[in-house]
Design an enzyme around this catalytic site. Structure first.
Site, PDB file in Angstrom:
ATOM      1  N   ARG A  46       0.862  -1.197   0.000  1.00  0.00           N
ATOM      2  CA  ARG A  46       0.000   0.000   0.000  1.00  0.00           C
ATOM      3  C   ARG A  46       0.891   1.238   0.000  1.00  0.00           C
ATOM      4  O   ARG A  46       0.635   2.221  -0.673  1.00  0.00           O
ATOM      5  CB  ARG A  46      -0.969   0.020   1.186  1.00  0.00           C
ATOM      6  CG  ARG A  46      -1.727   1.341   1.256  1.00  0.00           C
ATOM      7  CD  ARG A  46      -2.951   1.378   2.173  1.00  0.00           C
ATOM      8  NE  ARG A  46      -2.894   0.507   3.316  1.00  0.00           N
ATOM      9  CZ  ARG A  46      -2.141   0.701   4.405  1.00  0.00           C
ATOM     10  NH1 ARG A  46      -1.396   1.784   4.525  1.00  0.00           N
ATOM     11  NH2 ARG A  46      -2.145  -0.173   5.385  1.00  0.00           N
ATOM     12  N   TYR A  98     -16.038  17.726 -15.139  1.00  0.00           N
ATOM     13  CA  TYR A  98     -16.412  16.311 -15.233  1.00  0.00           C
ATOM     14  C   TYR A  98     -17.504  16.003 -14.197  1.00  0.00           C
ATOM     15  O   TYR A  98     -17.394  16.429 -13.034  1.00  0.00           O
ATOM     16  CB  TYR A  98     -15.162  15.456 -14.987  1.00  0.00           C
ATOM     17  CG  TYR A  98     -15.433  13.976 -14.951  1.00  0.00           C
ATOM     18  CD1 TYR A  98     -15.768  13.283 -16.104  1.00  0.00           C
ATOM     19  CD2 TYR A  98     -15.357  13.273 -13.759  1.00  0.00           C
ATOM     20  CE1 TYR A  98     -16.030  11.924 -16.069  1.00  0.00           C
ATOM     21  CE2 TYR A  98     -15.607  11.908 -13.718  1.00  0.00           C
ATOM     22  CZ  TYR A  98     -15.949  11.246 -14.874  1.00  0.00           C
ATOM     23  OH  TYR A  98     -16.198   9.905 -14.821  1.00  0.00           O
ATOM     24  N   ASP A 170      -6.952  19.236 -14.667  1.00  0.00           N
ATOM     25  CA  ASP A 170      -7.267  17.870 -15.077  1.00  0.00           C
ATOM     26  C   ASP A 170      -6.910  17.788 -16.562  1.00  0.00           C
ATOM     27  O   ASP A 170      -7.590  18.378 -17.404  1.00  0.00           O
ATOM     28  CB  ASP A 170      -8.756  17.599 -14.823  1.00  0.00           C
ATOM     29  CG  ASP A 170      -9.184  16.191 -15.214  1.00  0.00           C
ATOM     30  OD1 ASP A 170      -8.529  15.583 -16.080  1.00  0.00           O
ATOM     31  OD2 ASP A 170     -10.200  15.716 -14.670  1.00  0.00           O
ATOM     32  N   LYS A 195      -8.318   6.762 -19.450  1.00  0.00           N
ATOM     33  CA  LYS A 195      -8.647   7.282 -20.776  1.00  0.00           C
ATOM     34  C   LYS A 195      -7.446   7.129 -21.723  1.00  0.00           C
ATOM     35  O   LYS A 195      -7.036   6.024 -21.993  1.00  0.00           O
ATOM     36  CB  LYS A 195      -9.128   8.727 -20.638  1.00  0.00           C
ATOM     37  CG  LYS A 195     -10.140   8.944 -19.487  1.00  0.00           C
ATOM     38  CD  LYS A 195     -11.442   8.220 -19.684  1.00  0.00           C
ATOM     39  CE  LYS A 195     -12.308   8.184 -18.428  1.00  0.00           C
ATOM     40  NZ  LYS A 195     -12.555   9.450 -17.779  1.00  0.00           N
TER      41      LYS A 195
END
Ligand SMILES: *Cc1c(COP(=O)(O)O)cnc(C)c1O
Length: 378
Positions: A46, A98, A170, A195
């Site tokens: 982690r 978004y 972004d 994406k």
């Protein structure tokens, strides 16, 4: 090293024990220590993992930042940036943000005490008016989704910095191939690697890249403390995508440009929205901020909502699906898909009507794509 070389070689050193040219995927959760506190820099996955480190190294290099933290999704990465804020602070964002970012601000962070204010106008003056001494962050996406407005990153960096705030961009739609927000003045870049970076519609992920390493400290802390990390297989897939990012984006742009130009004055269309068309309101800003106008094209279908629904059902090559940036062309109906979580009045006031479709232009043969769109329109 130039971009294409970095994309292929950064974070891709051959494995020192076997010589494997492609570094192995480190699926381990833990690391055997020689003695108490005697380890090789890895203790638990982690906190850090070599496969994730490799992805973070290449993304930092491509965006020209000093550090990167990879997350399990684009929204987990966005949460990483918001985690640097405190109750009572506010964020000033562009309204055409978004849908998931809007939901995060309104339905998660607002309860927690973070206020979000939205500019309906792309001008730096409009952002300035919303900023006050509690503003810690200006948040923009450019090009925006789905209306493809292009914002002036340089001017907005000045607006944010003059108010003692940071600018986060972004950069999912543009990719570092076409736009380098950190070089234009931004402090943080966020990606949904789901994406273009992953590029093959087969992995969900996200990343934050910072201009200055010191800004990564609270974000790395949050990455480990909240634990929204990507697994090693996902990091591997995202990094494999990175190696061809520059080639794919070049073709996405060439295809999108052809499609936008071909359909610009089509009888069945009210409007074609593409930042590479001189009719686009931000044509000049796009030419200044970006190396190319991107692979996304939006269209307003003539007639009622029904005409648009029929179009969406009749494309054969372009699949009606959420998401974008993959090698295959995808068609999206924002009002019922990506932007359904935004209340109707707000959505329509922003221009996201029932007649709007957004096309993520893939890297297929462009003549086949044009033929598909033509037959669906007719
Ligand atoms: C998809 C997307 C996100 C969210 O990313 P996920 O990986 O789906 O969490 C954020 N910003 C933009 C511009 C996106 O397209």
């Amino acid at each position: 090293m130039k971009f294409a070389t970095q994309a292929i070689h950064v974070g891709q050193q051959p494995d020192p024990t076997t010589g494997a040219t492609v570094p192995p995927i480190h699926v381990t959760t833990t690391y055997t220590q020689a003695g108490p506190a005697d380890h090789k820099g890895y203790e638990y996955s982690r906190s850090s993992n070599p496969t994730r480190d490799n992805l973070e190294a290449v993304l930092a290099a491509l965006e020209g930042g000093e550090a990167c933290a990879a997350f399990a999704s684009g929204l987990a990465a966005t949460t990483g940036v918001f985690s640097t804020l405190r109750p009572g602070d506010n964020v000033v964002a562009y309204a055409d943000v978004y849908g998931g970012t809007y939901r995060l601000l309104e339905q998660v962070f607002r309860h927690w005490g973070l206020e979000a204010r939205y500019s309906n106008d792309t001008s730096p003056e409009s952002f300035t008016k919303l900023i006050d001494r509690k503003t810690r962050l200006v948040w923009i996406e450019t090009p925006t989704n789905p209306l493809l407005r292009v914002l002036n990153i340089k001017a907005l960096a000045d607006v944010a910095h003059n108010a003692g705030a940071r600018l986060a961009v972004d950069n999912t739609f543009a990719t570092p191939v076409l736009q380098k927000p950190l070089a234009l003045g931004a402090d943080y870049v966020v990606h949904s690697t789901t994406k273009y970076i992953g590029g093959h519609s087969d992995v969900v992920g996200g990343a934050v890249i910072v201009k200055r390493a010191a800004d990564m400290e609270p974000i790395s802390f949050f990455q480990n403390a909240a634990g929204g990390i990507p697994g090693p297989f996902d990091c591997y897939l995202a990094q494999r995508g990175v190696k061809t990012l520059h080639l794919r984006v070049e073709r996405h742009v060439a295809n999108a440009r052809r499609i936008a130009e071909h359909f610009e004055n089509h009888a069945k269309l009210e409007e074609v929205i593409y930042p590479g068309l001189t009719s686009h309101p931000d044509y000049e800003i796009a030419a200044e901020m970006m190396e190319g106008p991107g692979g996304m094209v939006s269209m307003v279908i003539k007639g009622d909502a029904d005409a648009c629904y029929r179009f969406c059902q009749r494309t054969r090559l372009c699949s009606l699906a959420e998401s974008l940036g993959g090698v295959e062309s995808l068609l999206c109906h924002p009002a019922t898909m990506t932007h359904a979580s935004i209340p109707r009045e707000i959505r329509e006031a922003r221009g996201v009507t029932e007649s709007l479709v957004r096309l993520s232009v893939g890297v297929e043969d462009v003549e086949d794509l044009i033929e598909d769109i033509e037959q669906a329109l007719s």
